[in-house]
Motif scaffolding. Structure first.
Motif, PDB file in Angstrom:
ATOM      1  N   PHE A   1       4.021   8.354   4.003  1.00 50.65           N
ATOM      2  CA  PHE A   1       2.997   7.352   3.720  1.00 50.65           C
ATOM      3  C   PHE A   1       3.057   6.198   4.719  1.00 50.65           C
ATOM      4  O   PHE A   1       2.014   5.668   5.112  1.00 50.65           O
ATOM      5  CB  PHE A   1       3.115   6.846   2.287  1.00 50.65           C
ATOM      6  N   ALA A   2       4.250   5.804   5.143  1.00 54.81           N
ATOM      7  CA  ALA A   2       4.366   4.741   6.149  1.00 54.81           C
ATOM      8  C   ALA A   2       3.696   5.173   7.458  1.00 54.81           C
ATOM      9  O   ALA A   2       2.956   4.394   8.077  1.00 54.81           O
ATOM     10  CB  ALA A   2       5.831   4.390   6.382  1.00 54.81           C
ATOM     11  N   CYS A   3       3.944   6.405   7.848  1.00 53.27           N
ATOM     12  CA  CYS A   3       3.322   6.914   9.079  1.00 53.27           C
ATOM     13  C   CYS A   3       1.815   7.072   8.911  1.00 53.27           C
ATOM     14  O   CYS A   3       1.056   6.888   9.873  1.00 53.27           O
ATOM     15  CB  CYS A   3       3.963   8.238   9.484  1.00 53.27           C
ATOM     16  N   ALA A   4       1.364   7.390   7.694  1.00 51.01           N
ATOM     17  CA  ALA A   4      -0.072   7.518   7.437  1.00 51.01           C
ATOM     18  C   ALA A   4      -0.784   6.191   7.662  1.00 51.01           C
ATOM     19  O   ALA A   4      -1.852   6.146   8.280  1.00 51.01           O
ATOM     20  CB  ALA A   4      -0.315   8.017   6.010  1.00 51.01           C
ATOM     21  N   VAL A   5      -0.191   5.126   7.171  1.00 53.33           N
ATOM     22  CA  VAL A   5      -0.787   3.795   7.360  1.00 53.33           C
ATOM     23  C   VAL A   5      -0.860   3.462   8.851  1.00 53.33           C
ATOM     24  O   VAL A   5      -1.885   2.978   9.345  1.00 53.33           O
ATOM     25  CB  VAL A   5       0.001   2.726   6.583  1.00 53.33           C
TER      26      VAL A   5
ATOM     27  N   MET B   1       0.824  -1.186   0.000  1.00 51.74           N
ATOM     28  CA  MET B   1       0.000   0.000   0.000  1.00 51.74           C
ATOM     29  C   MET B   1       0.873   1.256   0.000  1.00 51.74           C
ATOM     30  O   MET B   1       0.593   2.199  -0.741  1.00 51.74           O
ATOM     31  CB  MET B   1      -0.949  -0.012   1.195  1.00 51.74           C
ATOM     32  N   ILE B   2       1.906   1.258   0.818  1.00 49.90           N
ATOM     33  CA  ILE B   2       2.795   2.414   0.907  1.00 49.90           C
ATOM     34  C   ILE B   2       3.472   2.659  -0.431  1.00 49.90           C
ATOM     35  O   ILE B   2       3.521   3.790  -0.929  1.00 49.90           O
ATOM     36  CB  ILE B   2       3.843   2.207   2.019  1.00 49.90           C
ATOM     37  N   HIS B   3       3.975   1.595  -1.035  1.00 50.44           N
ATOM     38  CA  HIS B   3       4.676   1.740  -2.311  1.00 50.44           C
ATOM     39  C   HIS B   3       3.731   2.227  -3.414  1.00 50.44           C
ATOM     40  O   HIS B   3       4.136   3.013  -4.277  1.00 50.44           O
ATOM     41  CB  HIS B   3       5.350   0.431  -2.702  1.00 50.44           C
ATOM     42  N   GLU B   4       2.498   1.798  -3.384  1.00 47.76           N
ATOM     43  CA  GLU B   4       1.541   2.234  -4.393  1.00 47.76           C
ATOM     44  C   GLU B   4       1.208   3.723  -4.223  1.00 47.76           C
ATOM     45  O   GLU B   4       1.129   4.465  -5.207  1.00 47.76           O
ATOM     46  CB  GLU B   4       0.261   1.386  -4.332  1.00 47.76           C
ATOM     47  N   MET B   5       1.025   4.173  -2.994  1.00 47.37           N
ATOM     48  CA  MET B   5       0.775   5.602  -2.765  1.00 47.37           C
ATOM     49  C   MET B   5       1.984   6.419  -3.218  1.00 47.37           C
ATOM     50  O   MET B   5       1.832   7.476  -3.850  1.00 47.37           O
ATOM     51  CB  MET B   5       0.464   5.860  -1.285  1.00 47.37           C
ATOM     52  N   GLU B   6       3.179   5.926  -2.914  1.00 46.96           N
ATOM     53  CA  GLU B   6       4.401   6.607  -3.331  1.00 46.96           C
ATOM     54  C   GLU B   6       4.512   6.644  -4.858  1.00 46.96           C
ATOM     55  O   GLU B   6       4.827   7.679  -5.448  1.00 46.96           O
ATOM     56  CB  GLU B   6       5.606   5.889  -2.729  1.00 46.96           C
ATOM     57  N   ARG B   7       4.226   5.541  -5.508  1.00 45.94           N
ATOM     58  CA  ARG B   7       4.298   5.465  -6.966  1.00 45.94           C
ATOM     59  C   ARG B   7       3.333   6.459  -7.605  1.00 45.94           C
ATOM     60  O   ARG B   7       3.697   7.197  -8.532  1.00 45.94           O
ATOM     61  CB  ARG B   7       3.980   4.040  -7.445  1.00 45.94           C
ATOM     62  N   LEU B   8       2.102   6.504  -7.104  1.00 40.28           N
ATOM     63  CA  LEU B   8       1.109   7.417  -7.653  1.00 40.28           C
ATOM     64  C   LEU B   8       1.494   8.881  -7.440  1.00 40.28           C
ATOM     65  O   LEU B   8       1.327   9.714  -8.337  1.00 40.28           O
ATOM     66  CB  LEU B   8      -0.271   7.127  -7.049  1.00 40.28           C
TER      67      LEU B   8
ATOM     68  N   VAL C   1      11.356  11.202   2.155  1.00 40.92           N
ATOM     69  CA  VAL C   1      10.357  11.839   3.019  1.00 40.92           C
ATOM     70  C   VAL C   1       8.960  11.360   2.639  1.00 40.92           C
ATOM     71  O   VAL C   1       8.148  11.023   3.514  1.00 40.92           O
ATOM     72  CB  VAL C   1      10.469  13.378   2.953  1.00 40.92           C
ATOM     73  N   LEU C   2       8.669  11.304   1.350  1.00 42.89           N
ATOM     74  CA  LEU C   2       7.366  10.843   0.880  1.00 42.89           C
ATOM     75  C   LEU C   2       7.086   9.417   1.369  1.00 42.89           C
ATOM     76  O   LEU C   2       5.995   9.121   1.861  1.00 42.89           O
ATOM     77  CB  LEU C   2       7.325  10.904  -0.641  1.00 42.89           C
ATOM     78  N   HIS C   3       8.081   8.557   1.263  1.00 48.84           N
ATOM     79  CA  HIS C   3       7.905   7.173   1.725  1.00 48.84           C
ATOM     80  C   HIS C   3       7.598   7.131   3.222  1.00 48.84           C
ATOM     81  O   HIS C   3       6.689   6.432   3.655  1.00 48.84           O
ATOM     82  CB  HIS C   3       9.174   6.353   1.429  1.00 48.84           C
ATOM     83  N   ARG C   4       8.335   7.902   4.017  1.00 44.32           N
ATOM     84  CA  ARG C   4       8.112   7.914   5.464  1.00 44.32           C
ATOM     85  C   ARG C   4       6.753   8.512   5.813  1.00 44.32           C
ATOM     86  O   ARG C   4       6.075   8.046   6.725  1.00 44.32           O
ATOM     87  CB  ARG C   4       9.232   8.691   6.176  1.00 44.32           C
TER      88      ARG C   4
END
Length: 76
Positions: free
Chosen positions: A34-38, A1-8, A29-32
């Motif tokens: 989204f990880a924290c969002a999950v 899920m994190i990788h997909e949000m990052e990709r988009l 930063v974007l990856h972190r």
């Protein structure tokens, strides 16, 4: 899920910016973010049982999240 949000998000940035990709630090930063969002969404679901309380907490979170993402992806 994190990788997909990052990709988009990266694809959106590249499309909007004429093909220029995010820098390595920005991608980190974007990856972190989204990880924290999950993690926060899971925390909201764990903390609240009432559907209305869940909806309100998610709405507050997304208002904050979207403003931060907009600033990260559209620096000016």
């Amino acid at each position: 899920m994190i990788h997909e949000m990052e990709r988009l998000a990266c694809a959106h940035t590249e499309k909007r910016g004429g093909g220029s990709a995010l820098s390595s630090p920005a991608r980190f930063v974007l990856h972190r973010v989204f990880a924290c969002a999950v993690d926060l969404i899971a925390d909201i679901l764990e903390e609240h049982q009432n559907p209305i309380a869940i909806q309100q907490a998610v709405a507050v979170f997304w208002r904050h999240q979207l403003a931060g993402l907009q600033a990260l992806l559209n620096p000016s």
